[in-house]
Scaffold this motif. Structure first.
Motif, PDB file in Angstrom:
ATOM      1  N   ASN A  29       0.844  -1.202   0.000  1.00  0.00           N
ATOM      2  CA  ASN A  29       0.000   0.000   0.000  1.00  0.00           C
ATOM      3  C   ASN A  29       0.874   1.245   0.000  1.00  0.00           C
ATOM      4  OD1 ASN A  29      -2.598  -1.143   0.022  1.00  0.00           O
ATOM      5  ND2 ASN A  29      -2.497  -1.523   2.229  1.00  0.00           N
ATOM      6  N   THR A  69      -8.870   1.933   1.281  1.00  0.00           N
ATOM      7  CA  THR A  69     -10.281   1.541   1.294  1.00  0.00           C
ATOM      8  C   THR A  69     -10.739   1.212   2.708  1.00  0.00           C
ATOM      9  OG1 THR A  69      -9.560  -0.694   0.733  1.00  0.00           O
ATOM     10  CG2 THR A  69     -10.371   0.676  -1.072  1.00  0.00           C
ATOM     11  N   ASP A 102      -4.051  -2.464  -7.547  1.00  0.00           N
ATOM     12  CA  ASP A 102      -5.280  -2.402  -6.749  1.00  0.00           C
ATOM     13  C   ASP A 102      -5.906  -1.030  -6.995  1.00  0.00           C
ATOM     14  OD1 ASP A 102      -7.204  -2.249  -4.751  1.00  0.00           O
ATOM     15  OD2 ASP A 102      -5.918  -3.130  -3.203  1.00  0.00           O
ATOM     16  N   ASN A 121      -6.726  -5.522  -9.866  1.00  0.00           N
ATOM     17  CA  ASN A 121      -7.469  -5.901  -8.668  1.00  0.00           C
ATOM     18  C   ASN A 121      -8.447  -4.768  -8.348  1.00  0.00           C
ATOM     19  OD1 ASN A 121      -8.326  -6.771  -6.146  1.00  0.00           O
ATOM     20  ND2 ASN A 121      -6.466  -6.113  -5.102  1.00  0.00           N
ATOM     21  N   VAL A 123     -11.486  -3.594  -6.268  1.00  0.00           N
ATOM     22  CA  VAL A 123     -12.331  -3.912  -5.110  1.00  0.00           C
ATOM     23  C   VAL A 123     -13.795  -3.575  -5.370  1.00  0.00           C
ATOM     24  CG1 VAL A 123     -10.468  -3.638  -3.405  1.00  0.00           C
ATOM     25  CG2 VAL A 123     -12.002  -1.714  -3.872  1.00  0.00           C
ATOM     26  N   MET A 146     -14.084  -8.195  -7.074  1.00  0.00           N
ATOM     27  CA  MET A 146     -14.441  -8.353  -5.662  1.00  0.00           C
ATOM     28  C   MET A 146     -15.887  -7.970  -5.404  1.00  0.00           C
ATOM     29  SD  MET A 146     -12.583  -6.736  -2.308  1.00  0.00           S
ATOM     30  CE  MET A 146     -13.909  -5.561  -2.044  1.00  0.00           C
ATOM     31  N   ASP A 192     -13.635 -12.646  -5.566  1.00  0.00           N
ATOM     32  CA  ASP A 192     -13.184 -12.340  -4.210  1.00  0.00           C
ATOM     33  C   ASP A 192     -14.425 -11.975  -3.387  1.00  0.00           C
ATOM     34  OD1 ASP A 192     -12.258 -10.915  -1.936  1.00  0.00           O
ATOM     35  OD2 ASP A 192     -10.453 -10.265  -2.972  1.00  0.00           O
ATOM     36  N   PHE A 197     -15.885  -5.602   3.397  1.00  0.00           N
ATOM     37  CA  PHE A 197     -16.489  -4.549   2.573  1.00  0.00           C
ATOM     38  C   PHE A 197     -18.007  -4.688   2.605  1.00  0.00           C
ATOM     39  CE2 PHE A 197     -12.204  -4.701   1.034  1.00  0.00           C
ATOM     40  CZ  PHE A 197     -11.926  -3.428   0.565  1.00  0.00           C
ATOM     41  N   GLY A 224      -9.003 -12.289   0.896  1.00  0.00           N
ATOM     42  CA  GLY A 224      -8.275 -11.166   1.473  1.00  0.00           C
ATOM     43  C   GLY A 224      -8.738 -10.899   2.899  1.00  0.00           C
ATOM     44  N   LYS A 228      -7.745  -7.947   9.160  1.00  0.00           N
ATOM     45  CA  LYS A 228      -9.039  -7.249   9.169  1.00  0.00           C
ATOM     46  C   LYS A 228      -9.730  -7.359  10.525  1.00  0.00           C
ATOM     47  CE  LYS A 228      -9.618  -6.828   4.259  1.00  0.00           C
ATOM     48  NZ  LYS A 228     -10.190  -7.281   3.004  1.00  0.00           N
ATOM     49  N   ARG A 262      -4.334 -12.797  -0.133  1.00  0.00           N
ATOM     50  CA  ARG A 262      -3.748 -11.452  -0.189  1.00  0.00           C
ATOM     51  C   ARG A 262      -3.389 -11.046   1.236  1.00  0.00           C
ATOM     52  NH1 ARG A 262      -5.483  -6.335   0.658  1.00  0.00           N
ATOM     53  NH2 ARG A 262      -4.671  -4.708  -0.683  1.00  0.00           N
ATOM     54  N   HIS A 264      -0.463  -9.120   4.287  1.00  0.00           N
ATOM     55  CA  HIS A 264       0.613  -8.198   4.628  1.00  0.00           C
ATOM     56  C   HIS A 264       1.885  -8.965   4.987  1.00  0.00           C
ATOM     57  CE1 HIS A 264      -3.105  -5.882   5.473  1.00  0.00           C
ATOM     58  NE2 HIS A 264      -2.416  -4.849   5.039  1.00  0.00           N
TER      59      HIS A 264
END
Ligand code: PMM
Length: 287
Positions: A29, A69, A102, A121, A123, A146, A192, A197, A224, A228, A262, A264
């Protein structure tokens, strides 16, 4: 008995197309304000270095994003997004990385593909920019579509479902039909569930547990879940354990045959995926 390899899109470089296992997509990111890593890689050189470090750690793909996002985040200008992402996409592609962009913007997708991205990608699944499907079709890029219901400023209010798995599945099917009608080849599409979301914490678990319901649409699936909120909620808010929780999801998703995760923390999920691949090689699944 060995389980079938996860289904995958066409159009991947051959070293990835050959792999039997779930792929690991590392998150890069280049934003000042992303959920967990905002501000760390805004400088192009820092973004490229971070991307290459993730490749070293076992990432198969680097996903470069310039617009946050996280819940509540507003949009940035397209020009600002381009300034953030293009040098990083280009620098990574030049160094041999497989790059995903993304973005919800067709123009950003086009320019990123021009400088070396092979995956778009999105979203928003094509809902944010009516030009997106046409651009992806023209570029013949792989398209991650997604599940999405609205921008980050409003998405928390769009969490209304009576059957979250069924509704996400049917809304994705609608988007796939529109993408196909606009010329995106079926072998370029990845789905996805869009964890987090327009989905409050508890909504995400049935989607994860029944990820095979999305696979029955006939497309590869990317998961993903990394860092979260719903993961934090499940482990008693121990933020120091979020990457371990993410790796656990990576193992479960890989055991279920997800195409990619996906994340980190690439090293932890690469290990989790390797264990799941060995498990699957003996016919182990989680059905
Ligand atoms: N989540 C975020 C951003 N991009 N892309 C896909 N395909 N799937 C996701 O779940 C997803 C995404 C959320 O922000 P982050 O970059 O901070 O994880």
């Amino acid at each position: 008995m060995t389980l079938p390899r996860p289904s995958r899109p066409d159009g991947l470089p051959s070293h990835l197309a050959q792999l039997e296992r779930t792929l690991v997509m590392g998150i890069c990111n280049v934003t000042p304000d992303s959920f967990s890593d905002g501000g760390r890689y805004v400088e192009p050189r820092a973004g490229v270095a971070h991307g290459m470090a993730m490749i070293e750690a076992g990432a198969d793909i680097v996903d470069v994003g310039g617009e946050s996002t996280r819940p509540g985040a507003g949009r940035i200008e397209a020009g600002e997004e381009l300034t953030r992402v293009l040098p990083v996409v280009e620098g990574l592609a030049r160094r041999g990385a497989v790059v995903s962009i993304d973005t919800m913007r067709a123009d950003v997708a086009r320019r990123a593909v021009e400088v070396g991205a092979v995956i778009v990608n999105d979203v928003s699944g094509g809902l944010a920019d009516p030009a997106m499907y046409g651009e992806v079709a023209r570029a013949d890029a792989i398209y991650i579509l997604m599940h999405w219901r609205g921008h980050s400023t409003v998405m928390d209010r769009l969490d209304h479902y009576t059957d979250v798995v069924g509704e996400v599945r049917s809304e994705l099917a609608e988007r796939v039909a529109a993408a196909r009608a606009a010329g995106i080849a079926s072998d370029r599409i990845v789905l996805d569930p869009g964890l987090g979301f327009a989905k409050t914490s508890a909504r995400n678990w049935p989607l994860l547990a029944q990820v095979d319901a999305l696979e029955t649409l006939g497309y590869p699936v990317l998961v993903g879940a990394s860092r979260k909120r719903f993961l934090a909620d499940a482990i008693g808010d121990r933020t120091d354990a979020l990457d371990a929780a993410t790796a656990a999801v990576s193992a479960l998703a890989a055991a279920r045959g997800a195409w990619a995760v996906r994340v980190h923390d690439v090293a932890l999920s690469a290990t989790a995926v390797a264990v799941a691949a060995r498990w699957r090689s003996e016919g182990g699944n989680l059905a």
